[in-house]
Design a protein around this motif. Structure first.
Motif, PDB file in Angstrom:
ATOM      1  N   GLU A 195       6.355   2.254  -0.773  1.00 25.91           N
ATOM      2  CA  GLU A 195       6.603   1.865  -2.176  1.00 25.91           C
ATOM      3  C   GLU A 195       7.506   3.245  -2.926  1.00 25.91           C
ATOM      4  O   GLU A 195       8.480   3.103  -3.464  1.00 25.91           O
ATOM      5  CB  GLU A 195       5.389   1.823  -3.194  1.00 25.91           C
ATOM      6  N   ARG A 196       7.224   4.511  -2.403  1.00 31.02           N
ATOM      7  CA  ARG A 196       8.004   5.654  -2.766  1.00 31.02           C
ATOM      8  C   ARG A 196       9.410   5.359  -2.355  1.00 31.02           C
ATOM      9  O   ARG A 196      10.255   5.781  -2.958  1.00 31.02           O
ATOM     10  CB  ARG A 196       7.162   6.924  -2.293  1.00 31.02           C
ATOM     11  N   GLN A 197       9.375   5.191  -1.033  1.00 29.14           N
ATOM     12  CA  GLN A 197      10.620   4.886  -0.323  1.00 29.14           C
ATOM     13  C   GLN A 197      11.701   4.005  -1.060  1.00 29.14           C
ATOM     14  O   GLN A 197      12.755   4.049  -1.444  1.00 29.14           O
ATOM     15  CB  GLN A 197      10.611   4.709   1.267  1.00 29.14           C
ATOM     16  N   LEU A 198      11.044   2.762  -1.231  1.00 28.28           N
ATOM     17  CA  LEU A 198      11.564   1.623  -1.704  1.00 28.28           C
ATOM     18  C   LEU A 198      12.011   2.021  -3.438  1.00 28.28           C
ATOM     19  O   LEU A 198      13.137   1.898  -3.777  1.00 28.28           O
ATOM     20  CB  LEU A 198      10.995   0.318  -1.814  1.00 28.28           C
ATOM     21  N   SER A 199      11.147   2.631  -4.016  1.00 27.09           N
ATOM     22  CA  SER A 199      11.532   2.962  -5.459  1.00 27.09           C
ATOM     23  C   SER A 199      12.644   4.107  -5.639  1.00 27.09           C
ATOM     24  O   SER A 199      13.521   3.754  -6.421  1.00 27.09           O
ATOM     25  CB  SER A 199      10.293   3.491  -6.119  1.00 27.09           C
ATOM     26  N   ARG A 200      12.833   5.074  -4.866  1.00 31.18           N
ATOM     27  CA  ARG A 200      13.906   5.688  -4.749  1.00 31.18           C
ATOM     28  C   ARG A 200      15.172   5.211  -4.287  1.00 31.18           C
ATOM     29  O   ARG A 200      16.256   5.436  -4.851  1.00 31.18           O
ATOM     30  CB  ARG A 200      13.533   6.988  -3.720  1.00 31.18           C
ATOM     31  N   ALA A 201      14.913   4.316  -3.370  1.00 28.15           N
ATOM     32  CA  ALA A 201      16.035   3.381  -2.729  1.00 28.15           C
ATOM     33  C   ALA A 201      16.642   2.474  -3.930  1.00 28.15           C
ATOM     34  O   ALA A 201      18.033   2.381  -4.206  1.00 28.15           O
ATOM     35  CB  ALA A 201      16.096   2.774  -1.484  1.00 28.15           C
ATOM     36  N   LEU A 202      15.789   2.001  -4.581  1.00 26.52           N
ATOM     37  CA  LEU A 202      16.147   1.008  -5.891  1.00 26.52           C
ATOM     38  C   LEU A 202      16.923   1.868  -7.029  1.00 26.52           C
ATOM     39  O   LEU A 202      17.883   1.346  -7.345  1.00 26.52           O
ATOM     40  CB  LEU A 202      14.878   0.337  -6.420  1.00 26.52           C
ATOM     41  N   PHE A 203      16.330   3.006  -7.290  1.00 29.94           N
ATOM     42  CA  PHE A 203      16.957   3.897  -8.347  1.00 29.94           C
ATOM     43  C   PHE A 203      18.327   4.233  -7.798  1.00 29.94           C
ATOM     44  O   PHE A 203      19.131   4.484  -8.623  1.00 29.94           O
ATOM     45  CB  PHE A 203      15.807   5.102  -8.592  1.00 29.94           C
ATOM     46  N   HIS A 204      18.457   4.618  -6.660  1.00 32.45           N
ATOM     47  CA  HIS A 204      19.761   5.171  -6.219  1.00 32.45           C
ATOM     48  C   HIS A 204      20.849   4.017  -6.255  1.00 32.45           C
ATOM     49  O   HIS A 204      21.906   4.004  -6.710  1.00 32.45           O
ATOM     50  CB  HIS A 204      19.778   5.614  -4.633  1.00 32.45           C
ATOM     51  N   ASN A 208      11.712  -7.408 -11.498  1.00 31.88           N
ATOM     52  CA  ASN A 208      12.224  -7.370  -9.911  1.00 31.88           C
ATOM     53  C   ASN A 208      11.854  -6.211  -9.353  1.00 31.88           C
ATOM     54  O   ASN A 208      11.457  -6.081  -8.307  1.00 31.88           O
ATOM     55  CB  ASN A 208      13.746  -7.569  -9.826  1.00 31.88           C
ATOM     56  N   GLY A 209      12.128  -4.966  -9.947  1.00 26.54           N
ATOM     57  CA  GLY A 209      11.803  -3.850  -9.528  1.00 26.54           C
ATOM     58  C   GLY A 209      10.181  -3.624  -9.128  1.00 26.54           C
ATOM     59  O   GLY A 209       9.831  -3.104  -8.232  1.00 26.54           O
ATOM     60  N   ALA A 210       9.423  -4.091 -10.235  1.00 19.10           N
ATOM     61  CA  ALA A 210       8.229  -3.913 -10.192  1.00 19.10           C
ATOM     62  C   ALA A 210       7.652  -4.572  -8.944  1.00 19.10           C
ATOM     63  O   ALA A 210       6.886  -4.560  -8.063  1.00 19.10           O
ATOM     64  CB  ALA A 210       7.478  -4.330 -11.610  1.00 19.10           C
ATOM     65  N   ARG A 211       8.025  -6.114  -8.788  1.00 21.41           N
ATOM     66  CA  ARG A 211       7.480  -7.004  -7.629  1.00 21.41           C
ATOM     67  C   ARG A 211       8.081  -6.242  -6.215  1.00 21.41           C
ATOM     68  O   ARG A 211       7.337  -6.197  -5.272  1.00 21.41           O
ATOM     69  CB  ARG A 211       8.303  -8.186  -7.821  1.00 21.41           C
ATOM     70  N   ALA A 212       9.084  -5.735  -6.241  1.00 16.12           N
ATOM     71  CA  ALA A 212       9.806  -5.145  -4.976  1.00 16.12           C
ATOM     72  C   ALA A 212       8.776  -4.041  -4.599  1.00 16.12           C
ATOM     73  O   ALA A 212       8.472  -3.754  -3.469  1.00 16.12           O
ATOM     74  CB  ALA A 212      11.192  -4.692  -5.044  1.00 16.12           C
ATOM     75  N   ALA A 213       8.627  -2.908  -5.596  1.00 11.65           N
ATOM     76  CA  ALA A 213       7.730  -1.961  -5.517  1.00 11.65           C
ATOM     77  C   ALA A 213       6.182  -2.306  -4.972  1.00 11.65           C
ATOM     78  O   ALA A 213       5.836  -1.503  -4.011  1.00 11.65           O
ATOM     79  CB  ALA A 213       7.636  -0.960  -6.655  1.00 11.65           C
ATOM     80  N   LEU A 214       5.728  -3.108  -5.557  1.00 16.13           N
ATOM     81  CA  LEU A 214       4.218  -3.784  -5.223  1.00 16.13           C
ATOM     82  C   LEU A 214       4.531  -4.346  -3.855  1.00 16.13           C
ATOM     83  O   LEU A 214       3.580  -4.057  -2.912  1.00 16.13           O
ATOM     84  CB  LEU A 214       3.939  -4.772  -6.182  1.00 16.13           C
ATOM     85  N   ALA A 215       5.278  -5.129  -3.419  1.00 14.79           N
ATOM     86  CA  ALA A 215       5.649  -5.798  -2.200  1.00 14.79           C
ATOM     87  C   ALA A 215       5.700  -4.640  -1.088  1.00 14.79           C
ATOM     88  O   ALA A 215       4.903  -4.740   0.038  1.00 14.79           O
ATOM     89  CB  ALA A 215       6.783  -6.642  -2.040  1.00 14.79           C
ATOM     90  N   ALA A 216       6.526  -3.483  -1.414  1.00 13.33           N
ATOM     91  CA  ALA A 216       6.486  -2.372  -0.610  1.00 13.33           C
ATOM     92  C   ALA A 216       5.375  -1.473  -0.281  1.00 13.33           C
ATOM     93  O   ALA A 216       5.029  -1.239   0.777  1.00 13.33           O
ATOM     94  CB  ALA A 216       7.685  -1.520  -0.812  1.00 13.33           C
ATOM     95  N   LYS A 217       4.459  -1.465  -1.484  1.00 16.78           N
ATOM     96  CA  LYS A 217       3.157  -0.490  -1.272  1.00 16.78           C
ATOM     97  C   LYS A 217       2.106  -1.773  -0.284  1.00 16.78           C
ATOM     98  O   LYS A 217       1.477  -0.643   0.226  1.00 16.78           O
ATOM     99  CB  LYS A 217       2.535  -0.854  -2.563  1.00 16.78           C
ATOM    100  N   TRP A 218       2.493  -2.909  -0.036  1.00 20.79           N
ATOM    101  CA  TRP A 218       1.614  -3.351   1.003  1.00 20.79           C
ATOM    102  C   TRP A 218       1.875  -2.653   2.378  1.00 20.79           C
ATOM    103  O   TRP A 218       0.952  -2.914   3.317  1.00 20.79           O
ATOM    104  CB  TRP A 218       2.092  -4.888   1.093  1.00 20.79           C
TER     105      TRP A 218
END
Length: 133
Positions: free
Chosen positions: A47-56, A33-43
């Motif tokens: 992706e960096r902002q989403l990855s940080r938000a997910l980690f938080h 799920n995290g990888a799919r979300a980050a890849l979708a955000a990359k579009w």
């Protein structure tokens, strides 16, 4: 347990928020799920902002990454719209990216590619990767 304690120690050493492990950690759906979300955000270049938000959400708030509400909250915080649609659209792309990484020699996370193409793997090698980058 040993790995989790090491992550907690490093979080303190790096001045990060103390880790609050989510229930059921680790679980396969967390990675997918995290990888799919980050890849979708990359579009949309987030992706960096989403990855940080997910980690938080996961490691500061103890939210479960297999809960769709967690991903929606992180996407909102990162300024990513329609995350559900994006995640559905990247399933095959994630398989291709993963297969490519394995073919290139990626064996785990974190892996950092240095400017000369060398792959550096492991938390203990992050200072080396940062210095080389």
């Amino acid at each position: 347990e040993t790995g989790m304690r090491e992550c907690e120690r490093l979080a303190i050493e790096y001045g990060l928020t103390p880790i609050s492990w989510p229930g059921g950690w680790p679980a396969e759906s967390y990675r997918v799920n995290g990888a799919r979300a980050a890849l979708a955000a990359k579009w949309v270049g987030r992706e960096r902002q989403l990855s940080r938000a997910l980690f938080h959400e996961v490691f500061a708030n103890g939210a479960r990454l297999d809960d769709p509400a967690t991903i929606v909250a992180a996407a909102r915080a990162a300024g990513v719209e329609k995350i559900d649609e994006g995640m559905a659209a990247v399933k095959e792309q994630l398989r291709d990216v993963t297969d490519d990484a394995i073919a290139r020699g990626v064996v785990g996370v974190p892996t950092v590619e240095l400017p000369d193409g060398t792959l550096v793997w492991g938390d203990d090698r992050l200072p080396e990767a940062a210095a080389a980058a």
